[in-house]
Design an enzyme around this catalytic site. Sequence first.
Site, PDB file in Angstrom:
ATOM      1  N   CYS A 283       0.776  -1.237   0.000  1.00 46.49           N
ATOM      2  CA  CYS A 283       0.000   0.000   0.000  1.00 46.49           C
ATOM      3  C   CYS A 283       0.816   1.300   0.000  1.00 46.49           C
ATOM      4  O   CYS A 283       0.475   2.206  -0.770  1.00 46.49           O
ATOM      5  CB  CYS A 283      -1.061   0.015   1.083  1.00 46.49           C
ATOM      6  SG  CYS A 283      -0.725  -0.983   2.493  1.00 46.49           S
ATOM      7  N   ARG A 312       7.440 -11.051   4.851  1.00 45.66           N
ATOM      8  CA  ARG A 312       7.052 -10.858   6.253  1.00 45.66           C
ATOM      9  C   ARG A 312       7.773 -11.912   7.077  1.00 45.66           C
ATOM     10  O   ARG A 312       7.695 -13.100   6.754  1.00 45.66           O
ATOM     11  CB  ARG A 312       5.541 -11.044   6.425  1.00 45.66           C
ATOM     12  CG  ARG A 312       4.741 -10.099   5.579  1.00 45.66           C
ATOM     13  CD  ARG A 312       3.260 -10.375   5.691  1.00 45.66           C
ATOM     14  NE  ARG A 312       2.526  -9.384   4.907  1.00 45.66           N
ATOM     15  CZ  ARG A 312       1.207  -9.302   4.866  1.00 45.66           C
ATOM     16  NH1 ARG A 312       0.476 -10.137   5.578  1.00 45.66           N
ATOM     17  NH2 ARG A 312       0.611  -8.384   4.140  1.00 45.66           N
ATOM     18  N   GLN A 330       1.061 -10.963  -3.413  1.00 51.80           N
ATOM     19  CA  GLN A 330      -0.310 -10.584  -3.106  1.00 51.80           C
ATOM     20  C   GLN A 330      -0.963 -10.072  -4.376  1.00 51.80           C
ATOM     21  O   GLN A 330      -0.364  -9.282  -5.100  1.00 51.80           O
ATOM     22  CB  GLN A 330      -0.325  -9.435  -2.100  1.00 51.80           C
ATOM     23  CG  GLN A 330      -0.176  -9.865  -0.672  1.00 51.80           C
ATOM     24  CD  GLN A 330      -0.372  -8.679   0.247  1.00 51.80           C
ATOM     25  OE1 GLN A 330       0.150  -7.601   0.001  1.00 51.80           O
ATOM     26  NE2 GLN A 330      -1.128  -8.879   1.307  1.00 51.80           N
ATOM     27  N   ASP A 332      -2.881  -7.735  -4.924  1.00 48.86           N
ATOM     28  CA  ASP A 332      -3.364  -6.565  -4.205  1.00 48.86           C
ATOM     29  C   ASP A 332      -4.087  -5.586  -5.130  1.00 48.86           C
ATOM     30  O   ASP A 332      -3.904  -5.621  -6.344  1.00 48.86           O
ATOM     31  CB  ASP A 332      -2.146  -5.842  -3.615  1.00 48.86           C
ATOM     32  CG  ASP A 332      -2.451  -5.217  -2.271  1.00 48.86           C
ATOM     33  OD1 ASP A 332      -3.638  -5.038  -1.956  1.00 48.86           O
ATOM     34  OD2 ASP A 332      -1.490  -4.909  -1.543  1.00 48.86           O
ATOM     35  N   HIS A 334      -5.823  -1.340  -4.665  1.00 47.08           N
ATOM     36  CA  HIS A 334      -6.330  -0.252  -3.844  1.00 47.08           C
ATOM     37  C   HIS A 334      -7.364   0.488  -4.662  1.00 47.08           C
ATOM     38  O   HIS A 334      -7.124   0.800  -5.822  1.00 47.08           O
ATOM     39  CB  HIS A 334      -5.175   0.657  -3.415  1.00 47.08           C
ATOM     40  CG  HIS A 334      -4.149  -0.085  -2.616  1.00 47.08           C
ATOM     41  ND1 HIS A 334      -2.928  -0.435  -3.123  1.00 47.08           N
ATOM     42  CD2 HIS A 334      -4.216  -0.604  -1.369  1.00 47.08           C
ATOM     43  CE1 HIS A 334      -2.268  -1.128  -2.212  1.00 47.08           C
ATOM     44  NE2 HIS A 334      -3.021  -1.250  -1.140  1.00 47.08           N
ATOM     45  N   LYS A 413     -12.052  -4.938   8.521  1.00 46.52           N
ATOM     46  CA  LYS A 413     -11.960  -5.702   7.273  1.00 46.52           C
ATOM     47  C   LYS A 413     -12.933  -6.859   7.227  1.00 46.52           C
ATOM     48  O   LYS A 413     -13.375  -7.356   8.263  1.00 46.52           O
ATOM     49  CB  LYS A 413     -10.537  -6.221   7.092  1.00 46.52           C
ATOM     50  CG  LYS A 413     -10.012  -6.997   8.294  1.00 46.52           C
ATOM     51  CD  LYS A 413      -8.590  -7.505   8.065  1.00 46.52           C
ATOM     52  CE  LYS A 413      -8.144  -8.402   9.206  1.00 46.52           C
ATOM     53  NZ  LYS A 413      -7.108  -9.351   8.848  1.00 46.52           N
ATOM     54  N   HIS A 459      -8.265  -1.617   0.683  1.00 42.37           N
ATOM     55  CA  HIS A 459      -7.182  -2.503   0.278  1.00 42.37           C
ATOM     56  C   HIS A 459      -7.896  -3.825   0.080  1.00 42.37           C
ATOM     57  O   HIS A 459      -8.698  -4.202   0.935  1.00 42.37           O
ATOM     58  CB  HIS A 459      -6.165  -2.726   1.395  1.00 42.37           C
ATOM     59  CG  HIS A 459      -5.642  -1.476   2.020  1.00 42.37           C
ATOM     60  ND1 HIS A 459      -4.332  -1.100   1.903  1.00 42.37           N
ATOM     61  CD2 HIS A 459      -6.226  -0.539   2.786  1.00 42.37           C
ATOM     62  CE1 HIS A 459      -4.133   0.015   2.577  1.00 42.37           C
ATOM     63  NE2 HIS A 459      -5.274   0.379   3.126  1.00 42.37           N
TER      64      HIS A 459
END
Length: 586
Positions: A283, A312, A330, A332, A334, A413, A459
């Site tokens: 992000c 991570r 990911q 991902d 946005h 979330k 997200h």
Amino acid sequence: MSEESNLYTFENETYRKTYWHTCSHILAQAVKRLYPEVKLAIGPSIDEGFYYDMDSPFPFTPEIMEKIEGEMRKICKEKLKLERFELPRAEAVKFMEEKGEPFKVELINDLPEDAAISFYKQGEFTDLCAGPHLDSTGRVKGNAIKLTACNAAYWRGDSSRETLQRIYGIAFPKKDELDEYLQRIEEAKKRDHRKLGKELGLFMLRDEGPGFPFFLPKGMTLKNTLLDYWRQVHKKYGYVEISTPIMLNRQLWERSGHWDHYKNNMYTTVIDEVDFAVKPMNCPGGMLVYASEPHSYKELPLRVGEIGLVHRHELSGALHGLFRVRCFNQDDAHVFMTREQMQDVIQETVRLFDEVYSTFGLSYTIELSTMPEDHIGTVEEWERNQDILKAAITDMGKDFVVNEGDGAFYGPKLDFHLADSLGRTWQCGTIQLDSQLPERFELEYTGEDGQKHRPVMIHRVVLGSIERFIGVITEHFAGAFPLWLSPVQVRILTVTDRADAYAGQLAKALDGKGFRVETDLRNEKIGKKIREATLEKVPYMLVVGDRDVENQAVSVRTRGGEDLGAMSLEAFAAKLEEEVDSKAIL
RNA sequence: GCUAGCGUGGCUCAAUGGCAGAGCACAUCACUCGUAAUGAUGGGGUUGUGGGUUCGAUUCCCACCGCUAGCUCCA
């Protein structure tokens, strides 16, 4: 009437839970008989079976577990009556103090003021318990009990407190049912993606990089095919795609809040005396892209996707095949929008999720995660956003469970959980509502009124981690992927080397039509080639011998063992094309 | 990270305080065989790593690494 007759079978959840609850008491009684020095903590029934937590001065080895199982059978045979009684608080505490059960004393002391403090007595054994229970240990079938595992568990789930030993067990009203259950578990283990991943040559893990998966050629084909599909779907939903750097400086992570909230799990380094971190999320990079140019309300909602590789540092004990890794991609995105657009965008996203999951025949459960203790932003903001998420899915007629305090530090979330072969669920999709990062990065758009406004954002990931999702579908399909996803779609098997040239022509023709095809020209018997292709779950085998060369045909066999007979290459290719295009799950 | 168990050729797994073995895979040779395993021969292992005990350790002990199960964690 029929309901009546079902009352005492495992079809009835209440009865099943009660049965297992009594089993956990029998387990505790057996342990106390054999090892009186063990301190009992708590022993509930769970979704599949029961467990009992206890503090023991010695480990429960497999031999000891077997002994305990034996004692449990004995207790069942003794047909001990379970009798309930209540005590006032002071007496209850005294009772457990005298028995030398400190955990029970703590439990009693923590019971609410007005709660009834009830006990169940079976023979010489008495346990603190709210019940209900079966009326006698004789109701439990001793030879259909199995202790399945012994693990560590923290007292009251608190890692700063005592480490207890948890003994897990399962039990059924009949021995046959236990055997069937154990058989089913064995079968499920054959679908394990770690096993299949090795057998099918999809990926590997090495000691040199714990939690850092290597993708092998076949796994890479699967991954790329999955991503092609992902891009196609997202294009349809109006997404654009970007890519942001894998490493960014400390200042950025401080601004986003990750340095404060997540530093311990980030891989960091120093370059030219400046701290850098490998991204654990995409992000902040996405924020910089948004902020790099002015935006108009006419662009919103602005949907920006990114297949981002994140790292991570997860705890070593949490690693699990592809399900829990330390570096993953990911899928991902946005979405930047106005406050008014929030509900629509969330619902549109859920529709996208439904489209993707249904393509794989996957079903999910939704969790709504609410404000954690460690959060940024005001309580009012959080509650408002939680209500929007709730309203959006309720409006779509979807069920969800609330996961109190488990939200991201910047917002609440919706998590979409998928199940593995053993029924353990893994979070894949998530939709996170965020009005904090736009604030921190001072994101703006120009409204109809010509004034600057602050957008809000979500997200979201659908697959979650590509790696985890590949693990989930590997187990879901037991390695037999639908044709469109199969790393190898067709394998051409020659009967004798007289068909080699023809096999080569076929392969070239199919490859030219965009299919993933291999030839097996080895000097082996056709039976062996079929066996191996079947075990490798190749969807279609083309057996070609003299007959086929002569007729310019192909003999088609499926990995399911079905012989589709001889047909022309064109007919076969048309069939393949249809199956690929429809993404059929056979 | 916690507790327990485990770690033997590429893979699946035996065995033992005293020369480390099988099947599959791999290589070579023979066989050209039409729908789930052709046969023969051969190569391949400092038994996760580092220490210790012992005449001798792959086996027993300690530490570390990794894996498995659950717990904790999962922005």
